[in-house]
Design an enzyme around this catalytic site. Structure first.
Site, PDB file in Angstrom:
ATOM      1  N   SER A  71     -21.571  76.937 125.224  1.00 13.81           N
ATOM      2  CA  SER A  71     -20.666  77.879 125.898  1.00 13.81           C
ATOM      3  C   SER A  71     -19.799  78.701 124.959  1.00 13.81           C
ATOM      4  O   SER A  71     -19.197  79.679 125.406  1.00 13.81           O
ATOM      5  CB  SER A  71     -19.780  77.129 126.888  1.00 13.81           C
ATOM      6  OG  SER A  71     -20.492  76.939 128.083  1.00 13.81           O
TER       7      SER A  71
ATOM      8  N   LYS B  11     -20.629  82.272 125.021  1.00 12.03           N
ATOM      9  CA  LYS B  11     -20.205  83.112 126.159  1.00 12.03           C
ATOM     10  C   LYS B  11     -19.095  84.078 125.768  1.00 12.03           C
ATOM     11  O   LYS B  11     -18.964  85.152 126.347  1.00 12.03           O
ATOM     12  CB  LYS B  11     -19.735  82.230 127.317  1.00 12.03           C
ATOM     13  CG  LYS B  11     -20.841  81.376 127.921  1.00 12.03           C
ATOM     14  CD  LYS B  11     -20.279  80.422 128.951  1.00 12.03           C
ATOM     15  CE  LYS B  11     -21.363  79.535 129.549  1.00 12.03           C
ATOM     16  NZ  LYS B  11     -20.830  78.493 130.420  1.00 12.03           N
TER      17      LYS B  11
ATOM     18  N   TYR C   7     -29.935  83.849 128.524  1.00 13.52           N
ATOM     19  CA  TYR C   7     -28.787  82.929 128.586  1.00 13.52           C
ATOM     20  C   TYR C   7     -29.076  81.612 127.833  1.00 13.52           C
ATOM     21  O   TYR C   7     -28.277  81.171 127.001  1.00 13.52           O
ATOM     22  CB  TYR C   7     -28.433  82.664 130.060  1.00 13.52           C
ATOM     23  CG  TYR C   7     -27.397  81.596 130.236  1.00 13.52           C
ATOM     24  CD1 TYR C   7     -26.046  81.860 130.012  1.00 13.52           C
ATOM     25  CD2 TYR C   7     -27.752  80.297 130.610  1.00 13.52           C
ATOM     26  CE1 TYR C   7     -25.081  80.865 130.152  1.00 13.52           C
ATOM     27  CE2 TYR C   7     -26.798  79.303 130.750  1.00 13.52           C
ATOM     28  CZ  TYR C   7     -25.466  79.594 130.523  1.00 13.52           C
ATOM     29  OH  TYR C   7     -24.521  78.605 130.648  1.00 13.52           O
TER      30      TYR C   7
ATOM     31  N   TYR D 173     -12.809  74.624 130.096  1.00 14.30           N
ATOM     32  CA  TYR D 173     -13.223  74.163 131.432  1.00 14.30           C
ATOM     33  C   TYR D 173     -11.981  73.933 132.295  1.00 14.30           C
ATOM     34  O   TYR D 173     -10.985  74.646 132.138  1.00 14.30           O
ATOM     35  CB  TYR D 173     -14.088  72.899 131.331  1.00 14.30           C
ATOM     36  CG  TYR D 173     -15.258  73.045 130.378  1.00 14.30           C
ATOM     37  CD1 TYR D 173     -16.204  74.050 130.562  1.00 14.30           C
ATOM     38  CD2 TYR D 173     -15.429  72.194 129.312  1.00 14.30           C
ATOM     39  CE1 TYR D 173     -17.285  74.188 129.688  1.00 14.30           C
ATOM     40  CE2 TYR D 173     -16.508  72.317 128.432  1.00 14.30           C
ATOM     41  CZ  TYR D 173     -17.422  73.320 128.634  1.00 14.30           C
ATOM     42  OH  TYR D 173     -18.487  73.462 127.779  1.00 14.30           O
TER      43      TYR D 173
ATOM     44  N   VAL E 165     -20.741  72.307 125.417  1.00  9.36           N
ATOM     45  CA  VAL E 165     -21.181  70.930 125.674  1.00  9.36           C
ATOM     46  C   VAL E 165     -21.841  70.255 124.479  1.00  9.36           C
ATOM     47  O   VAL E 165     -22.115  69.061 124.517  1.00  9.36           O
ATOM     48  CB  VAL E 165     -22.131  70.787 126.887  1.00  9.36           C
ATOM     49  CG1 VAL E 165     -21.402  70.895 128.188  1.00  9.36           C
ATOM     50  CG2 VAL E 165     -23.273  71.757 126.806  1.00  9.36           C
TER      51      VAL E 165
HETATM   52  N1  GLU Z   1     -26.178  75.874 128.149  1.00  8.49           N
HETATM   53  C1  GLU Z   1     -25.194  75.091 128.815  1.00  8.49           C
HETATM   54  C2  GLU Z   1     -25.346  75.194 130.312  1.00  8.49           C
HETATM   55  O1  GLU Z   1     -25.583  76.257 130.804  1.00  8.49           O
HETATM   56  C3  GLU Z   1     -23.824  75.538 128.379  1.00  8.49           C
HETATM   57  C4  GLU Z   1     -22.738  74.729 129.019  1.00  8.49           C
HETATM   58  C5  GLU Z   1     -21.492  74.591 128.207  1.00  8.49           C
HETATM   59  O2  GLU Z   1     -21.518  74.526 126.987  1.00  8.49           O
HETATM   60  O3  GLU Z   1     -20.437  74.555 128.846  1.00  8.49           O
HETATM   61  O4  GLU Z   1     -25.255  74.246 131.017  1.00  8.49           O
END
Ligand code: GLU
Length: 312
Positions: free
Chosen positions: A69, A72, A196, A248, A266
């Protein structure tokens, strides 16, 4: 450059890190993406790069991990560079208070429009907005952008992690098809997911991410060259999302205890920004119940208390 002058935290860092590492036994390495379960439970590493170019690293800073993430933040910035603030027609600006994979609010409020670009639904929409005629070209632009910010043209994505997520992503797939049904996501859903999953699987180490964070700490300017790599306004927008939604549904607690814009992944990685001063990256794969690195958050708390890092 004052690389010969020690950073204030250089001496204490290894000791602080080892104290935090002890917590990793209580965390759990993410396994919903099977390949991520292979990460070392007790690893903990950190890199801090300040605007004078001093790199301070400790522990397992050389460990390779996938951005997950954290990527992102940079797809958000690239989409802003591609389209400006029009992207907010398709994705909101508010924290959800729910977990990052949640479907709940997609249907409850403002049907179909994800609350923010840091949750999975929002990030999938952002991936779809990256300019490029094919998924390969879109991903190539993301990768080039990351390489430039991290200062390493050899960065690439981990194909095994990509495949592992792609083969098991029932939840992200359902989010994406739901978004398509609501016409928030346009075009080929599987192609958007490919972009993604690939950007989540970009493989880096702590120093790479600390360098990217440093550019954000310097309002988009690379302090080594003076070059503006990201428009200041877009850094400001991304930093604000990091404060409100980056950790989060523990973003409020992190803002109180650490007080820095940060984004968690994650893989157990956390990118944090000390505005005007330094970029920071911590990795510790064992996660707490909110999905943040247990030892990593602890180490950032200790550092923030010790060196008075909170921006609030
Ligand atoms: N590729 C992971 C997912 O989409 C990223 C989640 C994360 O790092 O929060 O579940």
């Amino acid at each position: 450059m004052r690389e010969h002058v020690k950073s204030p935290w250089q001496e204490a860092l290894p000791e602080l890190l080892e104290q935090s590492r002890a917590l990793s036994a209580q965390g759990k390495v993410a396994d919903y993406i099977p390949q991520l379960a292979l990460a070392p439970q007790h690893a903990l590493g950190i890199s801090i790069i300040d605007k004078d170019g001093r790199v301070t690293s400790a522990g397992d800073a050389g460990l390779s991990f996938t951005m997950q993430s954290i990527s992102k933040v940079f797809t958000l910035i690239l989409a802003l560079m591609d389209h400006g603030e029009r992207i907010f027609d398709k994705v909101g600006m508010e924290p959800t208070g729910d977990n990052f994979k949640s479907m709940l609010k997609l249907e409850l409020v403002e049907p179909g429009k994800p609350f923010n670009p840091m949750i999975n639904a929002g990030a999938i929409v952002i991936s779809s907005l990256i300019r490029g005629d094919t998924p390969e070209l879109k991903f190539e632009r993301i990768l080039q952008f990351i390489r430039r910010l991290a200062g390493d043209p050899s960065i690439t994505y981990n194909h095994d992690v990509f495949l592992s997520e792609s083969e098991t992503a029932n939840r992200n797939r359902s989010l994406a098809y739901f978004l398509k049904d609501n016409r928030i996501l346009e075009g080929d859903v599987e192609q958007h997911l490919e972009v993604y999953f690939k950007h989540c699987a970009i493989e880096v180490n702590c120093e790479h991410v600390a360098r990217m964070a440093l550019i954000m700490a310097c309002d988009g300017v690379d302090p080594a060259t003076g070059e503006q790599l990201i428009p200041r306004l877009y850094v400001q927008i991304a930093k604000t999302f990091m404060v409100t939604c980056g950790m989060y549904n523990a973003s409020g607690e992190f803002a109180i205890k650490v007080g820095l814009p940060a984004k968690s992944g994650v893989s157990g990685s956390i990118m944090a920004i000390r505005p005007g001063v330094a970029g920071i990256c911590v990795v510790g794969p064992a996660l707490n119940e909110k999905g943040n690195s247990l030892a990593g958050v602890h180490l950032l708390e200790r550092l923030s208390q010790t060196y008075d890092w909170s921006m609030f």
